[in-house]
Scaffold this motif. Structure first.
Motif, PDB file in Angstrom:
ATOM      1  N   ALA A 102       0.849  -1.321  -0.043  1.00 53.13           N
ATOM      2  CA  ALA A 102      -0.021   0.137   0.049  1.00 53.13           C
ATOM      3  C   ALA A 102       0.761   1.121  -0.105  1.00 53.13           C
ATOM      4  O   ALA A 102       0.512   2.156  -0.647  1.00 53.13           O
ATOM      5  CB  ALA A 102      -0.960   0.047   1.200  1.00 53.13           C
ATOM      6  N   ARG A 103       1.926   1.267   0.736  1.00 51.27           N
ATOM      7  CA  ARG A 103       2.928   2.499   0.980  1.00 51.27           C
ATOM      8  C   ARG A 103       3.508   2.599  -0.552  1.00 51.27           C
ATOM      9  O   ARG A 103       3.579   3.912  -0.867  1.00 51.27           O
ATOM     10  CB  ARG A 103       3.945   2.207   1.826  1.00 51.27           C
ATOM     11  N   ARG A 104       3.855   1.588  -1.285  1.00 48.41           N
ATOM     12  CA  ARG A 104       4.406   1.924  -2.599  1.00 48.41           C
ATOM     13  C   ARG A 104       3.334   2.343  -3.671  1.00 48.41           C
ATOM     14  O   ARG A 104       3.936   3.268  -4.165  1.00 48.41           O
ATOM     15  CB  ARG A 104       5.092   0.520  -3.118  1.00 48.41           C
ATOM     16  N   ALA A 108      -4.197  -1.471   5.974  1.00 44.41           N
ATOM     17  CA  ALA A 108      -3.053  -0.778   5.121  1.00 44.41           C
ATOM     18  C   ALA A 108      -3.009   0.443   4.578  1.00 44.41           C
ATOM     19  O   ALA A 108      -1.972   1.225   4.381  1.00 44.41           O
ATOM     20  CB  ALA A 108      -2.748  -1.969   3.854  1.00 44.41           C
ATOM     21  N   LEU A 109      -4.194   0.835   3.905  1.00 49.07           N
ATOM     22  CA  LEU A 109      -4.237   1.951   3.361  1.00 49.07           C
ATOM     23  C   LEU A 109      -4.085   3.399   4.185  1.00 49.07           C
ATOM     24  O   LEU A 109      -3.525   4.252   3.963  1.00 49.07           O
ATOM     25  CB  LEU A 109      -5.614   2.235   2.647  1.00 49.07           C
ATOM     26  N   ARG A 110      -5.017   3.119   5.423  1.00 41.97           N
ATOM     27  CA  ARG A 110      -4.694   4.168   6.253  1.00 41.97           C
ATOM     28  C   ARG A 110      -3.407   4.355   6.943  1.00 41.97           C
ATOM     29  O   ARG A 110      -2.779   5.411   6.852  1.00 41.97           O
ATOM     30  CB  ARG A 110      -5.693   3.804   7.661  1.00 41.97           C
ATOM     31  N   ALA A 111      -2.828   3.153   6.988  1.00 37.96           N
ATOM     32  CA  ALA A 111      -1.445   3.292   7.676  1.00 37.96           C
ATOM     33  C   ALA A 111      -0.488   4.133   6.499  1.00 37.96           C
ATOM     34  O   ALA A 111       0.309   4.746   6.864  1.00 37.96           O
ATOM     35  CB  ALA A 111      -0.823   1.953   7.919  1.00 37.96           C
ATOM     36  N   ALA A 112      -0.533   3.720   5.106  1.00 43.00           N
ATOM     37  CA  ALA A 112       0.153   4.348   4.283  1.00 43.00           C
ATOM     38  C   ALA A 112      -0.160   5.717   4.033  1.00 43.00           C
ATOM     39  O   ALA A 112       0.781   6.512   3.644  1.00 43.00           O
ATOM     40  CB  ALA A 112       0.133   3.368   3.139  1.00 43.00           C
TER      41      ALA A 112
END
Length: 240
Positions: A8-10, A83-87
């Motif tokens: 997600a971060r990428r 995952a999206l919230r964290a990224a």
């Protein structure tokens, strides 16, 4: 669902965040690059049929919010949502702090999303605000703000889950800015499948002759003309 925080971060990092910040400054909303694949979008849409994943369901017509339905997830969030919230949080945080500085407001948000949510819970805001929305033909969402308590993060993200023009028509994301001593200004944005739209929770900094002031903004959804529209709402504060 296999979307990890690293993956997600990428994807989040693939957005031109300097350009996004400029567009957000100008309009109060700005689109990201692709955050979810079509398959991941379909998997998230399918979760709507699993009521055990949600803490409550809201009939918008019953509450005069418009027409349609949405469901708030429990804190046991699906992996892509977590995952999206964290990224996204580390990318949104500098913008939030910059806006607070321009408006002369406190910036209480720590570097860690988990720490910020702990502060929300300590203040009595301990209900999940992550949301899955469903609109059918003729449905719409009235202009509003998502303010659930004193602990507020000024930006949030909505992700389109259907393909515009194929799965549905109409249903554009609306933002209306109330301007001092002038007519309100509106924008309409099509949510592309798997792409996010960052938008202000309540206002944006507006330059005036006397410095910066807060331009009040509300958001909603135009009438869906055909088909069915789903979206995922990512909020970075919890609800009271």
């Amino acid at each position: 669902m296999t979307l990890t925080t690293d993956r997600a971060r990428r994807r989040v990092d693939g957005t031109d965040w300097a350009a996004l910040a400029e567009e957000l400054d100008a309009y109060g909303s700005a689109r990201t690059g692709r955050l979810l694949t079509p398959a991941e979008c379909r998997d998230l849409m399918a979760l709507y049929e699993k009521p055990e994943l949600f803490r409550t369901t809201v009939d918008m017509a019953r509450h005069r919010f418009g027409s349609g339905e949405y469901r708030y997830f429990t804190h046991d969030l699906p992996a892509p949502v977590t995952a999206l919230r964290a990224a996204l949080y580390p990318r949104l945080l500098p913008i939030a702090r910059d806006w607070a500085a321009r408006l002369g407001r406190p910036a209480p948000w720590p570097d860690s999303l988990d720490e910020w949510l702990e502060r929300c819970h300590a203040a009595g805001q301990d209900r999940s605000a992550q949301i899955l929305l469903r609109y059918g033909e003729g449905d719409w969402n009235a202009l509003h703000r998502d303010v659930f308590g004193e602990m507020l993060f000024p930006l949030q993200v909505v992700v389109g889950l259907d393909e515009y023009g194929t799965d549905y028509t109409g249903g554009e994301f609306l933002m209306v800015e109330q301007r001092a001593r002038a007519q309100s200004r509106g924008t309409a944005t099509v949510l592309e499948q798997g792409h996010g739209l960052v938008f202000t929770t309540r206002d944006r900094p507006v330059r005036t002759r006397r410095g910066w002031s807060a331009g009040a903004m509300r958001h909603g959804v135009s009438t869906v003309r055909s088909g069915r529209r789903h979206s995922l709402g990512l909020v970075f504060h919890d609800a009271s």
